[in-house]
Scaffold this active site. Structure first.
Site, PDB file in Angstrom:
ATOM      1  N   CYS A 194     -16.190  -7.114 -15.899  1.00  0.00           N
ATOM      2  CA  CYS A 194     -17.250  -6.207 -15.448  1.00  0.00           C
ATOM      3  C   CYS A 194     -18.372  -6.082 -16.483  1.00  0.00           C
ATOM      4  CB  CYS A 194     -16.678  -4.814 -15.152  1.00  0.00           C
ATOM      5  SG  CYS A 194     -15.666  -4.737 -13.654  1.00  0.00           S
ATOM      6  N   ASP A 208       0.795  -1.229   0.000  1.00  0.00           N
ATOM      7  CA  ASP A 208       0.000   0.000   0.000  1.00  0.00           C
ATOM      8  C   ASP A 208       0.831   1.283   0.000  1.00  0.00           C
ATOM      9  OD1 ASP A 208      -2.406   1.596   0.175  1.00  0.00           O
ATOM     10  OD2 ASP A 208      -1.990   1.849   2.298  1.00  0.00           O
ATOM     11  N   CYS A 256     -22.251   5.350  -6.230  1.00  0.00           N
ATOM     12  CA  CYS A 256     -21.222   6.086  -5.493  1.00  0.00           C
ATOM     13  C   CYS A 256     -21.852   7.326  -4.870  1.00  0.00           C
ATOM     14  CB  CYS A 256     -20.078   6.483  -6.423  1.00  0.00           C
ATOM     15  SG  CYS A 256     -18.803   7.481  -5.603  1.00  0.00           S
ATOM     16  N   CYS A 301     -21.961  -3.827 -16.686  1.00  0.00           N
ATOM     17  CA  CYS A 301     -22.403  -3.436 -15.340  1.00  0.00           C
ATOM     18  C   CYS A 301     -21.798  -2.096 -14.941  1.00  0.00           C
ATOM     19  CB  CYS A 301     -21.996  -4.511 -14.333  1.00  0.00           C
ATOM     20  SG  CYS A 301     -22.448  -4.105 -12.631  1.00  0.00           S
ATOM     21  N   CYS A 309     -19.027   0.960  -3.150  1.00  0.00           N
ATOM     22  CA  CYS A 309     -18.745   0.467  -4.498  1.00  0.00           C
ATOM     23  C   CYS A 309     -18.334  -1.000  -4.497  1.00  0.00           C
ATOM     24  CB  CYS A 309     -17.675   1.319  -5.187  1.00  0.00           C
ATOM     25  SG  CYS A 309     -16.049   1.235  -4.424  1.00  0.00           S
ATOM     26  N   CYS A 358     -15.156   3.755   3.092  1.00  0.00           N
ATOM     27  CA  CYS A 358     -16.468   3.565   2.464  1.00  0.00           C
ATOM     28  C   CYS A 358     -16.417   2.289   1.638  1.00  0.00           C
ATOM     29  CB  CYS A 358     -16.794   4.764   1.568  1.00  0.00           C
ATOM     30  SG  CYS A 358     -18.377   4.619   0.696  1.00  0.00           S
ATOM     31  N   CYS A 402     -21.269  -4.553  -5.812  1.00  0.00           N
ATOM     32  CA  CYS A 402     -20.683  -5.263  -6.950  1.00  0.00           C
ATOM     33  C   CYS A 402     -21.211  -6.696  -7.030  1.00  0.00           C
ATOM     34  CB  CYS A 402     -19.159  -5.271  -6.808  1.00  0.00           C
ATOM     35  SG  CYS A 402     -18.314  -6.191  -8.122  1.00  0.00           S
TER      36      CYS A 402
END
Length: 382
Positions: free
Chosen positions: A188, A134, A198, A191, A243, A240, A247
């Site tokens: 994806c 990260d 969001c 979609c 999203c 958050c 999915c």
């Protein structure tokens, strides 16, 4: 050295130590990602938490001498909390995002990478590695995508066929020439649920995020929360998940394979009011082992105030008055003033009027004015 056999051994070893997925990638520059990052920078879409040098973020040779491959790993984390406490009137609760449940994932992923590096070093003495989780220079998502861990979804998360997007990522650059794996095809399709739901429209288009508008980013800022975000925060106090939760690829994905990732319900969904007066020592003792504590208590406390306003929690009025009157930090005093106006009631209004006479900071006075405007609107309604 037979690197094909070594690769098989590494994959087998990775499974034995609890790495849920592993992939191998070339160490070539990430040209497509570089172009994307330049565009993001031009548009002002970056969060500011990233490595500033785009070249270092996209060219392994600038941060490692003689890179020949990159090994990417993924660890699956839970998406559902067992025995989750329910908030109620008088006992409202906030929520940390799933990536902040359990022990700080930076520590957990780093431990796995360390084990993997030690194993490889035992097989190939004097091999070299650069480990990242990260906060390293490279973009974890770009490495994971190239290594076949998953595809980069429209929500800007890596989505794996096995675990959805509920995975922590890490990687190591090596000086060993492993054969790269094949990237996965984007699944994806048409979609666009993540884009449509969001809360702030931060997902500009599939695969493009304006981090400045993202609720997850906003919960980590230390100043006043922008007016446009206060009504969107809900009871989120860090991060958050919207999203991800919408999915379709995450439907039914909930893995409890790493005990250290299991959330303590009282930490992951803490009572809001006690947060207002928590000391630095108590904050570190209670929340210091989770990733959501990295910015300290200030953003968490500010977000807790906004969450109490979201609930219009009358029982919090006295505590908020104390914050508005006594907290030495203007952001806390001002946010509490705004929240008191949002919650309403004679006690809150009286406290705001008194604070208006005594407050010296202009930015706090502006928030007091915002709080009092809620009462003006109510009066007009009658």
């Amino acid at each position: 050295m037979n690197y094909s056999e070594l690769k098989k051994d590494i994959i087998s070893y990775s499974k034995s130590i609890g790495i849920d997925k592993i992939g191998f990638a070339s160490s070539d520059p990430f040209i497509e990602m570089k172009n994307l990052l330049i565009r993001q920078q031009e548009l002002g879409y970056q969060s500011g938490f990233e490595e500033k040098d785009i070249d270092k973020r996209t060219d392994p040779s600038l941060i490692f001498d003689g890179p020949r491959s990159i090994i990417a790993i993924a660890l699956a984390y839970p998406s559902r909390m067992k025995d989750a406490p329910k908030g109620k009137k008088g006992e409202r609760r906030g929520i940390f995002c799933r990536a902040s449940w359990g022990i700080d994932y930076h520590v957990l992923v780093r431990e796995k990478l360390d084990q993997l590096a030690s194993y490889i070093d035992s097989k190939v003495p004097n091999s070299r590695f650069k480990l990242m989780v990260d906060t390293g220079e490279l973009v974890d998502r770009a490495v994971a995508e190239r290594a076949g861990i998953g595809w980069s979804g429209k929500n800007c998360s890596i989505i794996t066929p096995e675990f959805g997007s509920y995975v922590y990522l890490g990687e190591m650059i090596t000086n060993l020439p492993f054969e790269p794996d094949e990237p996965l095809h984007d699944q994806c399709g048409d979609c666009r649920l993540c884009l449509d739901v969001c809360p702030t429209g931060a997902l500009v288009q599939g695969g493009q995020l304006n981090a400045q508008k993202c609720i997850a980013f906003q919960t980590q800022t230390k100043g006043f929360l922008g007016d446009e975000f206060r009504g969107k925060l809900g009871n989120r106090i860090y991060g958050c998940d919207t999203c991800q939760t919408v999915c379709p690829k995450n439907k039914g994905m909930d893995f409890h394979v790493h005990p250290n990732m299991e959330p303590d319900p009282e930490i992951a969904k803490p009572l809001l009011q006690p947060l207002l007066a928590i000391s630095n020592r108590d904050f570190k003792e209670k929340f210091g082992t989770i990733s959501g504590s990295w910015r300290g208590k200030k953003p968490i406390q500010r977000n807790a105030i906004v969450a109490l306003a979201h609930f219009k929690e009358k029982s919090a009025v006295k505590d908020l008055i104390v914050v508005m009157r006594d907290d030495v930090r203007p952001v806390m005093r001002g946010t509490a003033a705004w929240a008191l106006g949002k919650i309403g009631g004679p006690e809150a209004e009286e406290a705001l009027l008194q604070a208006e006479k005594e407050e010296q900071e202009e930015e706090v006075l502006l928030e007091i004015k915002k709080g009092l405007e809620f009462f003006a609107v109510q009066d007009e309604a009658y």
